[in-house]
Every structure is written in C-alpha cells, then in structure tokens.
Write an enzyme that holds these catalytic residues in place. Structure first.
Site, PDB file in Angstrom:
ATOM      1  N   GLU A   4     -47.706  54.635  13.794  1.00  0.00           N
ATOM      2  CA  GLU A   4     -47.255  55.609  12.795  1.00  0.00           C
ATOM      3  C   GLU A   4     -47.307  55.014  11.390  1.00  0.00           C
ATOM      4  OE1 GLU A   4     -44.000  58.288  15.192  1.00  0.00           O
ATOM      5  OE2 GLU A   4     -43.672  56.130  15.105  1.00  0.00           O
ATOM      6  N   GLU A  23     -44.651  55.698  23.863  1.00  0.00           N
ATOM      7  CA  GLU A  23     -43.302  56.250  24.008  1.00  0.00           C
ATOM      8  C   GLU A  23     -43.136  57.111  25.251  1.00  0.00           C
ATOM      9  OE1 GLU A  23     -43.880  55.819  19.472  1.00  0.00           O
ATOM     10  OE2 GLU A  23     -45.086  56.306  21.229  1.00  0.00           O
TER      11      GLU A  23
END
Length: 257
Positions: free
Chosen positions: A117, A137
């Site tokens: 990110e 994740e």
C-alpha cells in the site's frame, strides 16, 4: 550529503533529493504507530523545505521494503483501536499520494500488505529484480486497511486488484511487470543508482509544474473525463501565470534559434 537517525527511520539528503528509510530490518521493516508518527514528522519537514524537490522511500536491509503492519502489535487491538490505526495509516498514505513533491518507492525486497500500500501511494516505483509484492491479509482472515483496496483498483485495474487481494498470493517483480504499476525493474545491485538517477531527473524540473501536474493526474483519476479536462485547463492557466513558464519558453526558443 546529510544523514540523520530517528527511532524507526533513517534519513539522507543528497542535494535536492531526500531519502527516507524505514529502519526496522529485524522486523522486516514492519510498520507500527511510531513509524507512522515519525514518517509524518519527516514529511512535515520535507514539505516546508523549498530546496527539497524529490522524496525516495525505502526499507533497511536486503530482505524487505516493508512487510506491512507489525502483527504482534496489531493482534492486540480492539475494534475501535483497529479502526483508528487504519485511519492513521490511510491519512498518511493519502498524504503521500497527494504530496506536493514527487515520491519514489525504491522497493528492495518484500512489499507486502501495508508495504505494498505504501508503494502504491507513491508516484513512481523502482523495483529490484528481487522485489516481491502481495496482499497476504486474506490469509489472516482480514483485508487491506491502509487504502489497498482503493489504490490497487486504480493502479492495477479491477481484475488484477481482486486477484491479488482475494488470493493473498505473492508475485515476483518480473510477473508484476505486466500489471502496470511498476515503472522500472532493475538489477538489485543497481537499485539505488537507478532510483537516484530518476530522482535527479525529476529534481531538475521546476517544482510548481511538477506539483500541479501531479495534482491534475490524480484529480483526473477521480473525476469524469469532462471534469478532468476542465481541471487540467485551470491548472495549466494557473501555472502559465508564473514566471517559470516564460523562462521555460524563452530557454527552449533561444536554444532552437
């Protein structure tokens, strides 16, 4: 060259280029609240210093750029604290995305979860041939929370973003080349040199056109085409009123003569 050390970051200045290194190599440069706090402090300093024109963000050591959140710390949060930490990360990465100076991610190894990110929030990505990208994740029964679902969809396209987020798989740099979010893949031993060459190329440009062109590109990705054109015209006119525009035209015309 000027060097300085914070608790979790190393910083280095070379002329107009400022390099920020996440310095938690023993944790594969995993983020925690202190890293985010210090990163924002450094961004404050860079933003106010008009002599700094380009930012490079990287990670310490040979293994990782940033592997995301520190899971030992993250696992202890309650839902309210988790929400607040996600919003802190989102604000930080949105700030990088909208930062008035170009930001380059120099990806030297694993860029996973929050690290991916972070890279996507930067304007440009220069990756080592040894770099690896992914959103793991989902394998922890969770999901990206620092803007990954939004940044990936914008920079990779909807189908690629869904594939990377929903599978949780890792993708080496050579596979990611066709995904379109990496600007350059270079030999590992040449990563710093190639990244600095790109940063120096940007640093030669006038700061305000860089700033307003970046803003127009970002706005265009958020607006419809007609509104994006309108924003671009306004941005062009604002830039046209500044002295550096006349200087740029004069320099080019004198050279051609």
């Amino acid at each position: 060259m000027t060097l300085s050390t914070l608790n979790t970051l190393l910083t280095k200045r070379e002329d107009a280029v400022f390099t920020v290194t996440v310095n938690r190599a023993d944790k594969l440069n995993a983020f925690n609240p202190e890293v985010l706090s210090e990163l924002n402090q450094v961004l404050d300093r860079i933003e106010k210093d008009e002599t700094l024109k380009v930012v490079i963000i990287t990670g310490a050591g040979e293994k990782a750029f940033v592997v995301g959140n520190d899971l030992e710390q993250l696992a202890k949060l309650d839902p309210v604290a988790a929400y607040e930490q996600m919003r802190l990360g989102q604000r930080t990465f949105l700030r990088i995305h909208e930062f008035p100076k170009p930001v380059i991610a120099m990806v030297n190894g694993y860029a996973l979860g929050g690290g991916f990110e972070l890279a996507l929030s930067c304007d440009l990505i220069v990756a080592s041939e040894k770099a690896t990208f992914g959103f793991p994740e989902i394998n922890l029964n969770t999901m990206p929370g620092w803007g990954g679902t939004q940044l990936a969809a914008k920079k990779l396209g909807l189908n690629r973003a869904k594939e990377m987020i929903l599978t949780g798989a890792y993708y080496p740099a050579n596979v990611c080349a066709e995904f379109g979010f990496i600007n350059r893949i270079v030999r590992h031993e040449q990563l710093e040199r190639e990244t600095m060459a790109l940063a120096d190329q940007l640093a030669e440009k006038a700061p305000f056109p860089l700033k307003i062109a970046k803003e127009a590109i970002n706005k265009g990705a958020e607006l419809g085409l007609s509104d994006g054109f309108q924003f671009e015209a306004h941005a062009y006119a604002v830039n046209y009123s500044a002295p550096h525009t006349e200087e740029g035209f004069a320099k080019f015309l004198n050279r051609t003569k």
